[in-house]
Scaffold this active site. Structure first.
Site, short mmCIF file in Angstrom:
data_model
loop_
_atom_site.label_atom_id
_atom_site.label_comp_id
_atom_site.label_asym_id
_atom_site.label_seq_id
_atom_site.Cartn_x
_atom_site.Cartn_y
_atom_site.Cartn_z
N TYR A 140 48.34 85.07 3.38
CA TYR A 140 48.07 85.00 1.94
C TYR A 140 49.32 85.32 1.14
O TYR A 140 49.75 84.55 0.27
CB TYR A 140 46.95 85.97 1.56
CG TYR A 140 46.94 86.30 0.07
CD1 TYR A 140 46.76 85.30 -0.87
CD2 TYR A 140 47.13 87.61 -0.37
CE1 TYR A 140 46.77 85.59 -2.23
CE2 TYR A 140 47.14 87.91 -1.72
CZ TYR A 140 46.96 86.90 -2.65
OH TYR A 140 46.97 87.19 -3.98
N THR A 154 51.02 88.03 -7.23
CA THR A 154 50.56 89.33 -6.71
C THR A 154 51.73 90.20 -6.29
O THR A 154 52.81 89.70 -5.95
CB THR A 154 49.65 89.09 -5.48
OG1 THR A 154 49.35 90.34 -4.85
CG2 THR A 154 50.33 88.20 -4.45
N ASP A 155 51.51 91.51 -6.26
CA ASP A 155 52.54 92.42 -5.76
C ASP A 155 52.67 92.34 -4.24
O ASP A 155 53.64 92.87 -3.66
CB ASP A 155 52.28 93.86 -6.19
CG ASP A 155 50.97 94.44 -5.69
OD1 ASP A 155 50.19 93.73 -5.03
OD2 ASP A 155 50.71 95.63 -5.97
N GLU A 156 51.72 91.69 -3.58
CA GLU A 156 51.77 91.61 -2.11
C GLU A 156 52.97 90.80 -1.61
O GLU A 156 53.34 90.89 -0.44
CB GLU A 156 50.46 91.06 -1.57
CG GLU A 156 49.28 91.97 -1.87
CD GLU A 156 47.99 91.55 -1.18
OE1 GLU A 156 48.05 91.20 0.02
OE2 GLU A 156 46.94 91.59 -1.83
N LYS A 177 51.68 82.98 -1.42
CA LYS A 177 51.95 83.29 -2.82
C LYS A 177 53.45 83.43 -3.07
O LYS A 177 53.96 83.01 -4.11
CB LYS A 177 51.22 84.57 -3.24
CG LYS A 177 49.72 84.40 -3.38
CD LYS A 177 49.31 83.38 -4.44
CE LYS A 177 49.59 83.87 -5.84
NZ LYS A 177 49.08 82.92 -6.88
#
Length: 360
Positions: free
Chosen positions: A167, A134-136, A171
């Site tokens: 989260y 993810t870009d998060e 990741k």
């Protein structure tokens, strides 16, 4: 090819499997634990294909993962299995650590042993471990409300990691493990980091389906803070095409950012959904009247935006859907599939607010 897809009963994983079985001659093994967000009904269109096999397995169970690899002997692994909802990670981070970090480690070790034991030199050279992220993991970017040149700042494949939530931290940890397994052991890996996905078969805890279903029932549409948080919106079927491009044409060791070129404030997304519903399911009271501002999420990132030029230049992928076409397709899909929405909410989740535990 024979592709092992972890998390294939989830939102993005099921889109990937549908894409592969409907547009290629490849075989797919779907490995999924079937947690609350995994639903085999999302694969109803393709589940009868002779090229599809399902294995109900937890990626943390090394014995079972080894069994699946030995039985099916895949040419590549596409690793999508993950806990993915930020609000849930705030309330209960342990499951995110277990699945996203320990699970990825377990899968990497099983894949490494399997890959090292391949006796066919060509199969060994062509094997790929594709980790979907993810870009998060990058944290957040300057917001237009804070700086005049915010649009000059985008996430690239070289952006430093600065995760904000349990989260995104889990990741980020899994991304680091994947890259370490290539550098230390030579495992041929690929990493992709994507922006916010939306589209059909999305579990109703996420913004877009939550707004659609609440609006149809006349319930409040909860918007965190003033709703000015910015996300780059990527239609899930565009993402599925990109992932297949990467696993079949990507260069081992490379990272590819995948974005929709659609930066929108959350409140803009909600307004758009309300307006489309007003057109397709008109009512006397405006759906916008249901919008309710609620206390913001703890540690909420202000803005995400992806520079997806690398995957476009090197692999020839670009999104086909604009936000306007994709969100209209999405709203129409939910209107046509309300039965699916009722069935996937099994009583454990009724679209209540999550993620407030940190403020206690």
């Amino acid at each position: 090819m024979k592709l092992l897809v972890t998390g294939g009963a989830g939102f993005i994983g099921s889109a990937v499997i549908r894409h592969i079985l409907q547009n290629t001659q490849d075989e797919v093994i779907n490995l999924d634990k079937l947690t609350y967000a995994g639903n085999l009904e999302s694969l109803g269109q393709v589940s009868n294909s002779p090229r599809y096999t399902f294995e109900q397995v937890d990626i943390c169970n090394r014995t079972e993962v080894d069994r699946v690899l030995a039985k099916h002997r895949p040419d590549a692994i596409m690793h999508l299995a993950a806990e993915s909802h930020v609000d849930r990670s705030i309330d209960g981070p342990a499951e995110f650590i277990e699945t996203n970090i320990v699970g990825t480690y377990t899968l990497l070790e099983a894949a490494r042993q399997y890959w090292q034991a391949l006796d066919n030199a060509e199969r060994k050279a062509n094997f790929r471990f594709h980790h979907i992220s993810t870009d998060e993991v990058y944290g957040d970017l300057p917001h237009p409300a804070e700086t005049a040149n915010a649009d000059e700042h985008l996430f690239t494949e070289q952006t430093a990691y600065a995760p904000s939530s349990p989260y995104s931290a889990s990741k980020a940890s899994s991304d680091h493990l994947v890259r370490a397994w290539q550098r230390t052991y030579g495992l041929p890996v690929l990493v992709t980091n994507c922006s916010n996905n939306y589209g059909p078969y999305h579990f109703p805890e996420k913004l877009v389906p939550l707004m659609i279903l609440n609006a149809l029932e006349g319930k409040p549409l909860p918007v965190y803070g003033n709703g000015d948080q910015i996300r780059d919106w990527l239609y899930v079927e565009d993402h599925a095409r990109a992932l297949y491009k990467v696993v079949t044409e990507g260069k081992p060791g490379e990272t590819y950012n995948i974005g929709g070129h659609n930066e929108k404030q959350n409140i803009e997304v909600v307004h758009t959904i309300c307006d489309i519903l007003q057109e397709l399911r008109p009512q006397e009271r405006s759906y916008r009247d249901l919008i309710t501002n609620v206390k913001d999420r703890p540690g909420h990132d202000r803005r995400y935006a992806i520079d997806a030029s690398k995957i476009q230049q090197q692999l020839g992928w670009a999104p086909e859907e604009t936000f306007e076409t994709g969100i209209r397709k999405t709203v129409q899909w939910y209107l046509d599939n309300l039965g699916w929405c009722r069935r996937v909410q099994d009583g454990s989740y009724q679209r209540e607010r999550l993620g407030e535990g940190a403020g206690a």
